[in-house]
Design a protein around this motif. Structure first.
Motif, mmCIF file in Angstrom:
data_model
loop_
_atom_site.group_PDB
_atom_site.id
_atom_site.type_symbol
_atom_site.label_atom_id
_atom_site.label_comp_id
_atom_site.label_asym_id
_atom_site.label_seq_id
_atom_site.Cartn_x
_atom_site.Cartn_y
_atom_site.Cartn_z
ATOM 1 N N VAL A 1 27.802 32.581 -21.123
ATOM 2 C CA VAL A 1 26.947 32.783 -19.949
ATOM 3 C C VAL A 1 27.715 32.409 -18.677
ATOM 4 C CG1 VAL A 1 24.812 32.114 -18.773
ATOM 5 C CG2 VAL A 1 24.822 32.386 -21.262
ATOM 6 N N GLY A 2 27.910 33.387 -17.819
ATOM 7 C CA GLY A 2 28.573 33.145 -16.535
ATOM 8 C C GLY A 2 27.549 33.040 -15.424
ATOM 9 N N GLU A 3 28.059 33.122 -14.211
ATOM 10 C CA GLU A 3 27.218 32.854 -13.034
ATOM 11 C C GLU A 3 26.480 34.119 -12.559
ATOM 12 O OE1 GLU A 3 29.470 30.636 -10.119
ATOM 13 O OE2 GLU A 3 28.707 31.908 -8.514
ATOM 14 N N ALA A 4 27.246 35.101 -12.144
ATOM 15 C CA ALA A 4 26.661 36.319 -11.567
ATOM 16 C C ALA A 4 27.733 37.396 -11.528
ATOM 17 C CB ALA A 4 26.167 36.033 -10.148
ATOM 18 N N PRO A 5 27.325 38.659 -11.513
ATOM 19 C CA PRO A 5 28.327 39.728 -11.429
ATOM 20 C C PRO A 5 29.127 39.645 -10.136
ATOM 21 C CG PRO A 5 26.100 40.598 -11.832
ATOM 22 C CD PRO A 5 25.950 39.152 -11.531
ATOM 23 N N GLY A 6 30.387 40.045 -10.208
ATOM 24 C CA GLY A 6 31.225 40.179 -9.018
ATOM 25 C C GLY A 6 31.344 41.662 -8.660
ATOM 26 N N PRO B 1 35.887 33.127 -5.611
ATOM 27 C CA PRO B 1 36.837 33.212 -6.717
ATOM 28 C C PRO B 1 37.184 34.628 -7.134
ATOM 29 C CG PRO B 1 34.976 31.769 -7.260
ATOM 30 C CD PRO B 1 34.746 32.299 -5.880
ATOM 31 N N VAL B 2 36.199 35.500 -7.196
ATOM 32 C CA VAL B 2 36.509 36.836 -7.678
ATOM 33 C C VAL B 2 36.144 37.881 -6.622
ATOM 34 C CG1 VAL B 2 36.444 36.372 -10.134
ATOM 35 C CG2 VAL B 2 34.306 36.826 -8.937
ATOM 36 N N ALA B 3 36.187 37.444 -5.338
ATOM 37 C CA ALA B 3 35.719 38.337 -4.285
ATOM 38 C C ALA B 3 36.665 39.501 -4.065
ATOM 39 C CB ALA B 3 35.563 37.569 -2.988
ATOM 40 N N ALA C 1 29.282 43.009 -17.613
ATOM 41 C CA ALA C 1 29.636 41.630 -17.280
ATOM 42 C C ALA C 1 31.109 41.360 -17.574
ATOM 43 C CB ALA C 1 28.771 40.663 -18.087
ATOM 44 N N PHE C 2 31.718 40.580 -16.710
ATOM 45 C CA PHE C 2 33.092 40.098 -16.894
ATOM 46 C C PHE C 2 34.084 41.220 -17.212
ATOM 47 C CE2 PHE C 2 30.997 35.975 -17.185
ATOM 48 C CZ PHE C 2 31.898 35.167 -16.502
ATOM 49 N N VAL C 3 34.226 42.143 -16.269
ATOM 50 C CA VAL C 3 35.224 43.205 -16.432
ATOM 51 C C VAL C 3 36.323 43.143 -15.359
ATOM 52 C CG1 VAL C 3 33.815 44.836 -17.732
ATOM 53 C CG2 VAL C 3 33.693 44.831 -15.239
ATOM 54 N N ASP D 1 33.573 44.129 -9.441
ATOM 55 C CA ASP D 1 33.825 45.107 -10.518
ATOM 56 C C ASP D 1 32.618 45.261 -11.431
ATOM 57 O OD1 ASP D 1 36.389 45.614 -9.652
ATOM 58 O OD2 ASP D 1 37.217 43.936 -10.770
ATOM 59 N N GLU D 2 31.964 44.118 -11.691
ATOM 60 C CA GLU D 2 30.802 44.140 -12.573
ATOM 61 C C GLU D 2 29.677 44.944 -11.933
ATOM 62 O OE1 GLU D 2 32.495 41.340 -11.725
ATOM 63 O OE2 GLU D 2 33.532 41.032 -13.636
ATOM 64 N N ASP D 3 29.506 44.755 -10.627
ATOM 65 C CA ASP D 3 28.470 45.466 -9.869
ATOM 66 C C ASP D 3 28.738 46.978 -9.877
ATOM 67 O OD1 ASP D 3 26.363 45.550 -7.652
ATOM 68 O OD2 ASP D 3 28.087 46.369 -6.591
HETATM 69 N N1 URA Z 1 31.958 35.953 -12.868
HETATM 70 C C1 URA Z 1 30.798 35.730 -13.513
HETATM 71 O O1 URA Z 1 30.275 34.626 -13.504
HETATM 72 N N2 URA Z 1 30.252 36.743 -14.157
HETATM 73 C C2 URA Z 1 30.798 37.956 -14.228
HETATM 74 O O2 URA Z 1 30.227 38.842 -14.864
HETATM 75 C C3 URA Z 1 32.013 38.147 -13.560
HETATM 76 C C4 URA Z 1 32.585 37.146 -12.884
#
Ligand code: URA
Length: 266
Positions: free
Chosen positions: A114-119, A54-56, A128-130, A121-123
């Motif tokens: 609460v999301g899943e994991a950094p993508g 999704p956010v690759a 988170a979620f930028v 940009d976040e890494d």
């Molecule tokens: N998707 C997530 O679940 N978390 C993030 O921080 C960014 C994208």
């Protein structure tokens, strides 16, 4: 070899289950993926994602000012937790991460997303979620009448899985104590979980996000509202309406007024 293959097949199954939970009925196929799946497995397992994550794709960085955690070092447990996460080597994701992403926002939030994991940009930014999904999350937060600084945004995983693959159950189990501790310190009134994986990380419930969204659940005594992940909404905007209904349920629950939704361009 068998272990690596099992790992790949397990990841593939987890990914497809995630897509199903998110409502996908068609998974775009890519010949490179099929080739990668049939190639001999090297000693370092390479996880081939069967569909574009999704956010690759590296989206342009979001025009949102980076938010440092609201608590400053020395002010208590959150800062300590940020240091622990930064030094964490409990799973292999520490080998591929650029920065850890502990989450950021208010130290006394009413709401914690609460999301899943950094993508990607976040890494890169350690926040988170930028990325693109983060821009939509900002709109969701502002539509609710909050700013990003007033709430807290975190993830189940604090490190980016390579290629943005879905976190494995083992990775989630390993990382979950950090999120649990954050929630214990922050004591939000409501947790909003974003997407199927975040929900699975938080509660052991049967049923995908399509069935469980909009239904109140509980995480360690804190009210939990599951809704769709913003990355999914970018691909399937027809579910934004349902998401807004879920967010309104949260506002009513908190005794907050429901802001009028601004029309595009206003
Ligand atoms: N998707 C997530 O679940 N978390 C993030 O921080 C960014 C994208």
């Amino acid at each position: 070899m068998t272990d690596s293959l099992n790992q790949i097949l397990g990841d593939l199954a987890t990914h497809l289950e995630h897509e199903l939970d998110e409502g996908a009925r068609v998974v775009p196929m890519d010949r490179d993926v099929v080739i990668a799946l049939t190639e001999p497995v090297t000693s370092t397992p390479v996880v081939a994602a069967p569909a574009p994550a999704p956010v690759a794709a590296a989206p342009p960085p979001e025009k949102v000012a980076p938010l440092p955690p609201s608590d400053t070092p020395g002010s208590g447990g959150l800062a300590e937790l940020v240091s622990q996460v930064a030094a964490c080597q409990k799973c292999k994701l520490c080998e591929t991460r650029t920065k850890t992403v502990p989450g950021q926002g208010s130290a006394t939030p009413e709401i914690m997303f609460v999301g899943e994991a950094p993508g990607h940009d976040e890494d890169q930014q350690g926040l988170a979620f930028v990325g693109k999904a983060g821009q939509l999350l900002t709109k969701m937060i502002e539509a609710m009448g909050y700013t990003r600084e007033e709430i807290f945004i975190g993830n189940v995983l604090k490190c980016r899985p390579p290629n943005n693959r879905t976190p494995s159950p083992k990775e989630m189990e390993t990382c979950l104590p950090y999120l649990r501790e954050q929630i214990r310190i922050l004591q939000p009134k409501v947790i909003i979980s974003l997407g199927a994986t975040a929900l699975k990380g938080l509660v052991d419930v049967d049923g995908g996000i399509t069935r469980l969204r909009g239904k109140w659940l509980s995480f360690e005594g804190i009210d939990l509202m599951p809704t769709y992940h913003p990355a999914y909404l970018l691909r399937s905007p027809e579910f934004k309406k349902d998401t807004w209904e879920d967010l309104q349920m949260v506002l009513r629950h908190l005794g907050r007024e429901i802001p009028e939704v601004k029309k595009r361009g206003e």
